[in-house]
Design an enzyme around this catalytic site. Structure first.
Site, PDB file in Angstrom:
ATOM      1  N   HIS A   1      22.545  21.156 -20.926  1.00  0.00           N
ATOM      2  CA  HIS A   1      23.436  22.182 -21.497  1.00  0.00           C
ATOM      3  C   HIS A   1      24.706  21.542 -22.057  1.00  0.00           C
ATOM      4  CE1 HIS A   1      25.227  26.397 -21.323  1.00  0.00           C
ATOM      5  NE2 HIS A   1      26.287  25.631 -21.519  1.00  0.00           N
ATOM      6  N   GLU A   2      25.306  20.627 -21.291  1.00  0.00           N
ATOM      7  CA  GLU A   2      26.559  20.010 -21.729  1.00  0.00           C
ATOM      8  C   GLU A   2      26.328  19.020 -22.866  1.00  0.00           C
ATOM      9  OE1 GLU A   2      29.213  21.411 -20.813  1.00  0.00           O
ATOM     10  OE2 GLU A   2      28.085  22.608 -19.375  1.00  0.00           O
TER      11      GLU A   2
ATOM     12  N   CYS B   1      27.465  30.193 -19.344  1.00  0.00           N
ATOM     13  CA  CYS B   1      28.323  29.246 -20.067  1.00  0.00           C
ATOM     14  C   CYS B   1      29.741  29.776 -20.006  1.00  0.00           C
ATOM     15  CB  CYS B   1      27.848  29.118 -21.508  1.00  0.00           C
ATOM     16  SG  CYS B   1      28.855  28.006 -22.527  1.00  0.00           S
TER      17      CYS B   1
ATOM     18  N   HIS C   1      26.311  20.880 -26.008  1.00  0.00           N
ATOM     19  CA  HIS C   1      27.669  21.185 -26.481  1.00  0.00           C
ATOM     20  C   HIS C   1      28.235  20.025 -27.300  1.00  0.00           C
ATOM     21  CE1 HIS C   1      28.920  25.076 -25.076  1.00  0.00           C
ATOM     22  NE2 HIS C   1      28.607  24.834 -23.818  1.00  0.00           N
TER      23      HIS C   1
END
Length: 498
Positions: free
Chosen positions: A469-470, A427, A473
């Site tokens: 993953h994004e 990351c 976020h």
């Protein structure tokens, strides 16, 4: 109670569909989304309450990438349904499925790359057949460069400072139907520093010449790229059903070239070519030929080389400082920043379109700069909160660096496969560490277009991991939250990078 051959054929089709669906870890609803069908219809076909149609079979084959198995079962059923008087199918080869829509198929591709003193010159010839029901008026092709494919940061810097231009490409295209050879007009779709996408138009100054159903034509396009921008690789990607693919490298024998090849797909890691590269010399030229029949869709073949009599390029010193320090200097928030724990504010589209485009442009620009400082070979993503921007936007650069970035606005995961795997993740906000994170092998993500309409996109394997993953976020969640209890973070110096 006995069943008829037609009923047994329908059952075989349904069983093949179910086998590939479950093998991909998809629910019936997920498969329906990928195919563009109502979920109840998919359920009824699999439950043998509805009979399959040709369009259904083609879309299922495309969505599940079944190497023709689903399409073959449909043909067996369809032949029985039509009876012995049915006309012979127009398939180009036994068992070859055709994609939905136009049904365009590549019967033969021959790509030749020649190294001369001042440039690499590429000529690609494709024999196309319109096996569908609609005329074809354009055909998409791509030109991509990567000066140092094993050093993405260095390549990004180089191509931003020295972008590939259409002026230097000297791009040209022709069609040949056996009776005449004519130039084709073309239109730019994407113009980026290191790659271009071009629509070849079936028209020229004399007017249009669409490729009608059942017709065949050979298209040829050619371009040149200077050696200062073209790296030691040549890649072909299979995006349409293809019967035969051949590649030729024509290199100076005086440079003592060594050539090898790799292949990869959406479901398989990179490995050596299954068929050998053959060399033969012709005067002062070293000719390398490679070919394959019936390559699977979405497979990428890459030939690479090195010149053993060409001086090695100097290795540039690394940028000083730890990765996290260098990225923080670009504006990337560190792991303990409070903004990373807040759900991002969604855009009101299309009203907020200008602001959304500004945020996306910032993300794309910083991704390129971050990749220069610290390469992420498996792909790279960035969400707006990582720059302290309270906005639900993220950009993902796929592992295939020539591919355009994926832009996600107001995304949310609507489906995830039960099958998972555990892989190392990194990351930009944790650039000094890696960690093992379990993720679904496939996810469906609903996200917004610029005009505010919403679509669902399915991502698999490596792209599913990057996208998940994004999205985390944007929901105020970090990847470390997904790690199993007790699993340690690994310092980047100890991480076994590929």
């Amino acid at each position: 109670m006995t069943t008829s051959p037609l009923e047994r054929a329908a059952e075989s089709f349904a069983a093949e569909l179910a086998r590939h669906r479950m093998g991909r870890g998809l629910s019936k609803k997920q498969l329906a989304t990928l195919m563009g069908f109502d979920p109840s219809y998919v359920s009824h076909v699999e439950g043998r309450r509805h009979r399959p149609t040709e369009d259904f079979a083609r879309r299922a084959e495309a969505a599940l990438d079944a190497s023709g198995a689903i399409w073959r079962r449909f043909r067996e059923y369809d032949q029985l349904r039509q009876g012995p008087a049915a006309p012979a199918p127009r398939d180009p080869a036994p068992g070859q499925w055709l994609p939905p829509g136009t049904g365009l198929l590549v019967e033969r591709e021959v790509a030749t790359l020649t190294r001369v003193d001042d440039a690499y010159r590429c000529v690609v010839r494709r024999q196309l057949w319109n096996a569908g029901t609609d005329p074809v008026t354009r055909y998409l092709v791509r030109v991509a460069v990567d000066r140092w494919p094993d050093d993405p940061g260095r390549s990004n810097r180089h191509h931003r400072e020295h972008p590939l231009t259409f002026a230097e490409l000297q791009f040209r295209a022709f069609r040949d139907d056996g009776d005449s050879r004519e130039p084709m007009l073309w239109r730019v779709r994407h113009d980026r520093d290191a790659y271009k996408e071009v629509w070849l138009l079936f028209e020229n100054a004399d007017g249009p010449f669409p490729l009608h159903p059942g017709e065949r034509v050979e298209v040829e396009y050619a371009y040149r790229v200077g050696p200062e921008k073209w790296g030691p690789w040549f890649q072909r990607a299979v995006r349409l059903p293809t019967r035969h693919l051949a590649v030729r490298l024509d290199l100076p024998a005086a440079l003592d070239p060594r050539v090898w090849g790799m292949e990869t797909s959406l479901s398989a890691d990179e490995g050596p070519l299954r068929t050998p590269v053959r060399r033969h010399d012709r005067g002062d030229r070293a000719i390398f030929d490679w070919a394959t029949d019936d390559p699977p869709l979405n497979t990428r073949y890459r030939l690479q080389w090195r010149f053993r009599r060409e001086p090695a390029e100097p290795v540039r010193p690394a940028v000083a400082g730890r990765p996290a320090d260098r990225l923080r200097a670009l504006g990337v928030l560190p792991r303990d920043a409070e903004a990373l724990r807040r759900p991002a504010r969604p855009f009101d589209l299309p009203r907020n379109e200008p602001a959304a485009r500004e945020v996306v442009d910032r993300l794309i620009d910083l991704l390129a700069r971050a990749d220069e400082l610290h390469p992420f070979h498996a792909g790279l993503g960035l969400a707006a909160p990582q720059l302290g921007i309270d906005a639900a936007a993220a950009v993902i650069r796929p592992a295939e660096r020539a591919a355009p970035p994926v832009v996600l606005l107001n995304p949310r995961v609507v489906e995830a496969s039960l099958d998972t795997d555990e892989q190392y993740e990194g990351c930009l906000s944790f650039a000094d560490h890696r960690g093992l994170v379990p993720r679904p092998l496939r996810i469906d993500v609903e996200h917004a277009r610029w005009d505010g309409s919403r679509i669902i996109t399915s991502f698999a394997y490596g792209m599913a991991r990057l996208v998940a993953h994004e999205v985390d976020h944007l929901e105020g969640r970090l990847w470390t939250d997904r790690m199993a209890p007790g699993v340690p973070l690994v310092p980047v110096e100890e991480y076994p990078a590929p």
